[in-house]
Each structure stands twice: as C-alpha cells, then as structure tokens.
Design a protein around this motif. Structure first.
Motif, PDB file in Angstrom:
ATOM      1  N   THR A 103      20.789  13.806  20.703  1.00  0.00           N
ATOM      2  CA  THR A 103      20.506  12.849  20.040  1.00  0.00           C
ATOM      3  C   THR A 103      19.205  12.921  18.894  1.00  0.00           C
ATOM      4  N   PHE A 104      20.482  11.591  17.937  1.00  0.00           N
ATOM      5  CA  PHE A 104      19.685  11.409  16.391  1.00  0.00           C
ATOM      6  C   PHE A 104      18.576  10.733  16.350  1.00  0.00           C
TER       7      PHE A 104
ATOM      8  N   LEU B  94      26.185   2.452  26.581  1.00  0.00           N
ATOM      9  CA  LEU B  94      26.841   3.705  25.338  1.00  0.00           C
ATOM     10  C   LEU B  94      27.290   4.790  25.349  1.00  0.00           C
ATOM     11  N   LEU B  95      25.933   5.481  26.793  1.00  0.00           N
ATOM     12  CA  LEU B  95      25.777   6.630  26.850  1.00  0.00           C
ATOM     13  C   LEU B  95      27.348   6.955  27.592  1.00  0.00           C
ATOM     14  N   GLU B  96      27.352   6.603  28.410  1.00  0.00           N
ATOM     15  CA  GLU B  96      29.063   6.452  29.205  1.00  0.00           C
ATOM     16  C   GLU B  96      29.821   6.953  28.536  1.00  0.00           C
ATOM     17  N   GLU B  97      29.996   5.769  27.570  1.00  0.00           N
ATOM     18  CA  GLU B  97      31.253   5.943  26.745  1.00  0.00           C
ATOM     19  C   GLU B  97      30.923   7.129  25.801  1.00  0.00           C
ATOM     20  N   ALA B  98      30.065   7.371  25.928  1.00  0.00           N
ATOM     21  CA  ALA B  98      30.085   8.843  24.910  1.00  0.00           C
ATOM     22  C   ALA B  98      30.408  10.006  25.828  1.00  0.00           C
TER      23      ALA B  98
ATOM     24  N   ILE C 173      24.260  10.334  20.027  1.00  0.00           N
ATOM     25  CA  ILE C 173      23.809   8.837  19.960  1.00  0.00           C
ATOM     26  C   ILE C 173      22.497   8.629  19.531  1.00  0.00           C
ATOM     27  N   CYS C 174      22.570   8.267  18.609  1.00  0.00           N
ATOM     28  CA  CYS C 174      21.007   8.002  17.429  1.00  0.00           C
ATOM     29  C   CYS C 174      20.348   6.567  18.532  1.00  0.00           C
TER      30      CYS C 174
END
Length: 235
Positions: A16-17, A66-70, A87-88
């Motif tokens: 996590t950024f 977004l998390l699922e794509e990552a 993820i930012c």
C-alpha cells in the motif's frame, strides 16, 4: 493460488503506497478506464505508472475491484505480464511498472514497423496469453487489444489491464460492461455479441488475439472501413 473468492482484505505481496511517496505526476493516458499517470518514486528513484479509476472518490466496491485486479496481476507474474507493485491509497490507483514505449495501439499508428519486430510482438503476446491460460484455473483476460499490450524501452511486450479478467469457471454478476458487452466490441467473438449472457472461456481470448495479430500484420484497425461506410450512409 488466490481466486476471486479470496479474503477481501488480503493484500498478499502487494504494498500500500501513499501519494506522498511519489513526485512528478504526469498524465500519460485517459479513457473509460480512468487516468494513467507517470510518477517518480521518491525513495526508489525510479518511474512507475499509476492507473486511477474514473471517479475521484472511490467507494468500497470500486476499491475492492481495484484490489481484485491487482491480485490477479500479482498471481499472473510473468515476463510478458505487466508487473504490479500495489495500490496507492489517495488517490486510489494501481501502482505498476512504467512502460517507456507505451501501447501497441499508439505504436502501430505512428510508424511502419519492421517485420521482425511485428513477429516478435506476436510471439511474446502469444507466450503471455498462453501462460494465463495454463494457470490453474486459467485466467481469462477478456479485453485483449493493442491498447492493452504495452511495450518497454526495448519494445518487449507486457500485457496489461486486467479489469475485466476473471478465473475460468468463476462467473460474476457484473461480468458484462455498461454497453452490454464484456470487452471491446471489435475484438469480441461473434457468439459473445449474439449471446451477451454467454459464459466466456479461453476461446474468447483466442479470438481477440487473432484480431490483434491481423492488426499487427496490417497495421490497421479492425473494421475501420466498415465504420466509415456506415457513417457515409447515415449522412
């Protein structure tokens, strides 16, 4: 291997950024998917890319997507798949490797490519897609097109944009996009257009790849002439 029903809060090896970790934000792309920024990580001293959703205020559903794509990109770690780092948090976005040459779509439209390079791009894309389909279960990309095939500084392929990707055998209620199709219509199998509720399999990607090959070899967009003809008829 994690699939779409893995724990919702699990980040695995993803980081996590915070936006403060990045400098020199430069927009390098935009579309229905959102915006892509080229950034420089202050400590790593390297350029990265951040893909942000269209909405500035991401809700829990969008963050989960977004998390699922990552997680799919992380599970599909391979030399011809675009690396994802995490993820930012604010703004929300996928932090990925920056590809200097950009998309294959832009490259095909900008200059005539030597045949050796065209064949290499076809080969590397085929190897990348074969890797996805050889996973257990297979990972379906479902939106393969030149815009989602990126190239590094040495014109080597990295397949990107796993927003529509899903594990074969795991269907989703929102598997169809807002226009009624899953993917970009010029690259969709005809049976997917006829039966919008049809469950996709690896053949979907194979058909899309065949259109991609045609585009690489001809350096034209599929059905370009047909679109122009329809436009003239309407006028």
């Amino acid at each position: 291997m994690e699939t779409s029903d893995s724990p919702p809060g699990s980040m695995g090896l993803l980081k996590t950024f915070d936006s403060s970790e990045f400098g020199s934000w430069e927009k390098i792309g935009s579309g229905g998917f959102g915006q892509v920024y080229k950034v420089r990580h202050v400590q790593w001293k390297t350029c990265l890319a951040i893909k942000c959703p269209p909405s500035l205020h991401v809700d829990e559903k969008e963050r989960a997507e977004l998390l699922e794509e990552a997680k799919k990109m992380e599970a599909a770690k391979f030399r011809y798949i675009l690396p994802v780092y995490g993820i930012c948090s604010d703004p929300q976005g996928l932090v990925m490797e920056y590809m200097e040459t950009g998309s294959l779509e832009t490259l095909l439209a900008s200059e005539t490519l030597p045949w050796e390079l065209r064949f290499r791009i076809v080969h590397e894309t085929a190897v990348g897609m074969n890797f996805l389909h050889c996973m257990n279960p297979p990972l379906l990309h479902l939106d393969l097109k030149p815009a989602n095939i990126l190239l590094d500084a040495h014109y080597h392929v990295k397949i990107s944009d796993f927003g529509l990707a899903r594990w074969n055998g795991f269907s989703r209620a929102d598997d169809v996009s807002r226009d009624g199709f899953c993917g970009t219509i010029a690259y969709l199998p005809p049976e997917r257009i006829i039966a919008k509720d049809r469950v996709s399999d690896t053949k979907h990607d194979v058909y899309s790849f065949s259109i991609v090959i045609w585009g690489i070899l001809t350096q034209k967009k599929p059905y370009q002439g047909k679109k122009k003809k329809r436009g003239k008829t309407q006028n």
